[in-house]
Scaffold this motif. Structure first.
Motif, PDB file in Angstrom:
ATOM      1  N   LEU A 187       0.974  -1.399  -0.166  1.00 31.90           N
ATOM      2  CA  LEU A 187      -0.091   0.162  -0.038  1.00 31.90           C
ATOM      3  C   LEU A 187       0.845   1.167  -0.066  1.00 31.90           C
ATOM      4  CD1 LEU A 187      -2.583  -0.922   2.748  1.00 31.90           C
ATOM      5  CD2 LEU A 187      -3.163  -1.296  -0.002  1.00 31.90           C
ATOM      6  N   ARG A 188       0.710   1.955  -0.590  1.00 32.09           N
ATOM      7  CA  ARG A 188       1.574   3.727  -0.769  1.00 32.09           C
ATOM      8  C   ARG A 188       0.277   4.868  -1.162  1.00 32.09           C
ATOM      9  NH1 ARG A 188       5.212   3.883  -5.230  1.00 32.09           N
ATOM     10  NH2 ARG A 188       6.508   5.125  -4.395  1.00 32.09           N
ATOM     11  N   PHE A 189       0.186   5.551  -0.584  1.00 33.34           N
ATOM     12  CA  PHE A 189      -0.308   6.795  -0.331  1.00 33.34           C
ATOM     13  C   PHE A 189       0.207   8.169  -0.222  1.00 33.34           C
ATOM     14  CE2 PHE A 189      -2.462   3.882   2.688  1.00 33.34           C
ATOM     15  CZ  PHE A 189      -3.390   3.406   2.383  1.00 33.34           C
ATOM     16  N   LYS A 244       5.501  12.662  18.742  1.00 30.77           N
ATOM     17  CA  LYS A 244       4.222  12.403  19.280  1.00 30.77           C
ATOM     18  C   LYS A 244       4.705  13.773  20.485  1.00 30.77           C
ATOM     19  CE  LYS A 244       3.178   7.750  18.908  1.00 30.77           C
ATOM     20  NZ  LYS A 244       3.425   6.148  20.120  1.00 30.77           N
ATOM     21  N   VAL A 267       2.766  16.259  17.053  1.00 32.42           N
ATOM     22  CA  VAL A 267       2.534  16.516  15.283  1.00 32.42           C
ATOM     23  C   VAL A 267       1.223  15.336  14.901  1.00 32.42           C
ATOM     24  CG1 VAL A 267       3.975  15.236  13.483  1.00 32.42           C
ATOM     25  CG2 VAL A 267       5.070  16.570  15.110  1.00 32.42           C
ATOM     26  N   GLU A 268       0.623  16.039  14.304  1.00 37.32           N
ATOM     27  CA  GLU A 268      -0.454  14.806  13.787  1.00 37.32           C
ATOM     28  C   GLU A 268      -0.665  13.406  13.375  1.00 37.32           C
ATOM     29  OE1 GLU A 268      -3.841  17.490  12.921  1.00 37.32           O
ATOM     30  OE2 GLU A 268      -3.552  18.937  15.240  1.00 37.32           O
ATOM     31  N   LEU A 269       0.434  13.726  12.399  1.00 34.59           N
ATOM     32  CA  LEU A 269       0.179  12.807  11.363  1.00 34.59           C
ATOM     33  C   LEU A 269       1.534  12.643  10.436  1.00 34.59           C
ATOM     34  CD1 LEU A 269      -1.415  11.199   9.186  1.00 34.59           C
ATOM     35  CD2 LEU A 269      -1.969  13.275   7.601  1.00 34.59           C
ATOM     36  N   ILE A 270       2.384  11.374  10.395  1.00 33.79           N
ATOM     37  CA  ILE A 270       3.054  11.182   9.821  1.00 33.79           C
ATOM     38  C   ILE A 270       3.064  10.286   8.808  1.00 33.79           C
ATOM     39  CG2 ILE A 270       4.727  11.754  12.421  1.00 33.79           C
ATOM     40  CD1 ILE A 270       5.016   9.109  12.043  1.00 33.79           C
ATOM     41  N   TYR A 271       3.899  10.312   7.564  1.00 28.99           N
ATOM     42  CA  TYR A 271       4.481   9.462   6.112  1.00 28.99           C
ATOM     43  C   TYR A 271       5.893   8.595   6.828  1.00 28.99           C
ATOM     44  CZ  TYR A 271       0.340  11.386   4.236  1.00 28.99           C
ATOM     45  OH  TYR A 271      -0.850  12.145   3.518  1.00 28.99           O
ATOM     46  N   LEU A 272       5.220   7.554   6.506  1.00 32.72           N
ATOM     47  CA  LEU A 272       6.443   6.049   6.548  1.00 32.72           C
ATOM     48  C   LEU A 272       6.551   6.229   4.998  1.00 32.72           C
ATOM     49  CD1 LEU A 272       5.036   3.967   8.748  1.00 32.72           C
ATOM     50  CD2 LEU A 272       6.756   5.846   9.664  1.00 32.72           C
ATOM     51  N   LEU A 275       3.243   5.391   3.392  1.00 31.77           N
ATOM     52  CA  LEU A 275       1.913   4.949   4.602  1.00 31.77           C
ATOM     53  C   LEU A 275       1.748   6.156   5.415  1.00 31.77           C
ATOM     54  CD1 LEU A 275       3.211   1.250   4.886  1.00 31.77           C
ATOM     55  CD2 LEU A 275       1.077   1.575   3.949  1.00 31.77           C
ATOM     56  N   ASP A 276       0.782   6.191   4.951  1.00 33.47           N
ATOM     57  CA  ASP A 276       0.124   7.535   6.535  1.00 33.47           C
ATOM     58  C   ASP A 276       0.130   6.784   8.027  1.00 33.47           C
ATOM     59  OD1 ASP A 276      -1.979   5.718   5.833  1.00 33.47           O
ATOM     60  OD2 ASP A 276      -3.548   7.708   6.172  1.00 33.47           O
ATOM     61  N   PHE A 277       0.410   7.309   8.618  1.00 35.22           N
ATOM     62  CA  PHE A 277      -0.028   7.238  10.294  1.00 35.22           C
ATOM     63  C   PHE A 277      -0.436   8.918  11.184  1.00 35.22           C
ATOM     64  CE2 PHE A 277       2.324   5.521  13.825  1.00 35.22           C
ATOM     65  CZ  PHE A 277       1.719   5.285  14.761  1.00 35.22           C
ATOM     66  N   SER A 278      -1.364   7.719  11.456  1.00 35.21           N
ATOM     67  CA  SER A 278      -1.527   9.632  12.484  1.00 35.21           C
ATOM     68  C   SER A 278      -1.382   8.608  14.208  1.00 35.21           C
ATOM     69  CB  SER A 278      -3.258   9.136  12.385  1.00 35.21           C
ATOM     70  OG  SER A 278      -3.300   9.497  10.981  1.00 35.21           O
ATOM     71  N   LEU A 279      -0.926  10.458  14.459  1.00 33.36           N
ATOM     72  CA  LEU A 279      -0.921   9.995  15.963  1.00 33.36           C
ATOM     73  C   LEU A 279      -1.140  10.004  16.991  1.00 33.36           C
ATOM     74  CD1 LEU A 279       2.910  11.214  16.168  1.00 33.36           C
ATOM     75  CD2 LEU A 279       2.999   9.046  15.607  1.00 33.36           C
ATOM     76  N   PRO A 280      -1.505   9.331  18.285  1.00 35.08           N
ATOM     77  CA  PRO A 280      -2.281  10.105  18.966  1.00 35.08           C
ATOM     78  C   PRO A 280      -1.995  11.580  19.442  1.00 35.08           C
ATOM     79  CG  PRO A 280      -0.881   8.641  19.770  1.00 35.08           C
ATOM     80  CD  PRO A 280      -0.698   8.644  18.824  1.00 35.08           C
ATOM     81  N   ARG A 317      -2.599  -2.363   7.678  1.00 37.26           N
ATOM     82  CA  ARG A 317      -3.340  -1.178   6.672  1.00 37.26           C
ATOM     83  C   ARG A 317      -3.990  -1.857   6.065  1.00 37.26           C
ATOM     84  NH1 ARG A 317      -4.648   2.384   6.355  1.00 37.26           N
ATOM     85  NH2 ARG A 317      -4.428   4.871   5.394  1.00 37.26           N
TER      86      ARG A 317
END
Lengths: 145, 163
Positions: free
Chosen positions: A49-51, A123, A127-132, B40-45, B119
């Motif tokens: 999966l890749r966004f 964290k 930060v709300e959103l990270i992308y790997l 890959l997106d990953f929402s942190l708490p 995911r």
């Protein structure tokens, strides 16, 4: 009898439109080019999966040796001496751009403790959103598990 | 007497224009680097002060060992089998939390590989939830308020809150 000299037609390849085509191509390249803020070369992990990553994002890159570079997405990336400096970077980033996502561009073979420390910094900075960042898994890799 | 003048042609020489343009194209093509722009997106708490309350026995725990091998709920498992293992559990409880706990020396690629599988499991889960509760919602609407129930606790969190 004397023959009249033949009137030969000049053979010309019309090249006038060549420049137009070439300039159209240049304009296309100039419009589509995005300048990378971080040029660190890493072997990214592969995923199925890749966004799409947003164009405006902060980047944190980690090489296999654990060297870290950071950028808030406004300027070119700069190396970070100690991992503790990522805390300050993340805090400044959230203070300046609260909604900006962070893209983690790390080598697949880097020990997880480096990433753990970075995610912890992010964290704590809220930060709300990270992308790997990842590369596409090929069909062979998918069938191989 | 009318003199015949030999007028030079009024012409702008454009033949070299294409050469210049193609040189520029070649320059752009050589210097362009295709940036990796997907991941890959990953929402942190949202709030770090209140860690999510997850009952350990309710959740699925995926541990990643230093050599990259996986332990799912204490059982060794191949990465390709994790999805099949999770599907029946998600069918029973679509909101089942999943915790990834990589060893500090495990390769980062291992963690990303597991996260990729999870995911996919969450997409499967989304279908289940949608079918059960919200058949009218589109995928985009669902994604708006998504809260992917995958946690990757950091070492500090594990030491502070978990054990």
């Amino acid at each position: 009898m004397r023959l009249k000299a033949r009137h030969e037609q000049q053979s010309i390849i019309p090249t006038a439109s060549m420049a137009d085509i070439a300039f159209l191509l240049i304009v296309f390249f100039m419009v589509t080019i995005t300048f990378e803020k971080d040029k660190t070369q890493v072997a990214l992990p592969k995923t199925e999966l890749r966004f799409e990553v947003p164009k405006i994002a902060a980047y944190i890159s980690v090489t296999e040796q654990g060297q870290i570079r950071v950028t808030d997405g406004e300027s070119m990336s700069t190396p970070v001496g100690r991992v503790d400096d990522v805390d300050a970077f993340a805090a400044n980033l959230v203070a300046s751009y609260p909604k900006r996502p962070v893209v983690l561009k790390a080598d697949a073979d880097v020990p997880y403790r480096h990433i753990d420390r970075i995610i912890d910094s992010l964290k704590q900075a809220k930060v709300e959103l990270i992308y790997l960042l990842s590369e596409q898994k090929t069909v062979e890799e998918l069938s191989g598990g | 007497m009318k003199l015949r003048q030999n007028k030079p042609d009024d012409e702008i020489p454009t033949s070299s224009m294409a050469d210049i343009a193609f040189l520029l194209i070649i320059y752009f093509m050589v210097t362009t680097t295709f940036a990796a722009t997907r991941g890959l997106d990953f929402s942190l708490p949202k709030d770090d002060d209140q860690p999510p309350v997850v009952e350990k026995e309710d959740s699925v725990l995926v541990e990643i060992l230093p050599n990259g091998d996986l332990l799912v709920d204490q059982k060794p498992m191949e990465q390709g089998d994790v999805l099949e293992y999770l599907k029946p559990k998600l069918e029973n409880n679509p909101k089942k939390p999943v915790i990834i706990k990589p060893d500090q020396n495990a390769p980062y690629g291992g963690m990303v590989g597991v996260f990729d599988v999870l995911r996919q499991a969450k997409i499967f889960e989304r279908e289940l939830i949608k079918r059960a509760d919200r058949p009218e919602m589109t995928d985009e609407e669902w994604d708006e308020g998504k809260d992917i129930n995958i946690s990757i606790p950091t070492q500090r969190e594990i030491e502070s809150f978990w054990f």
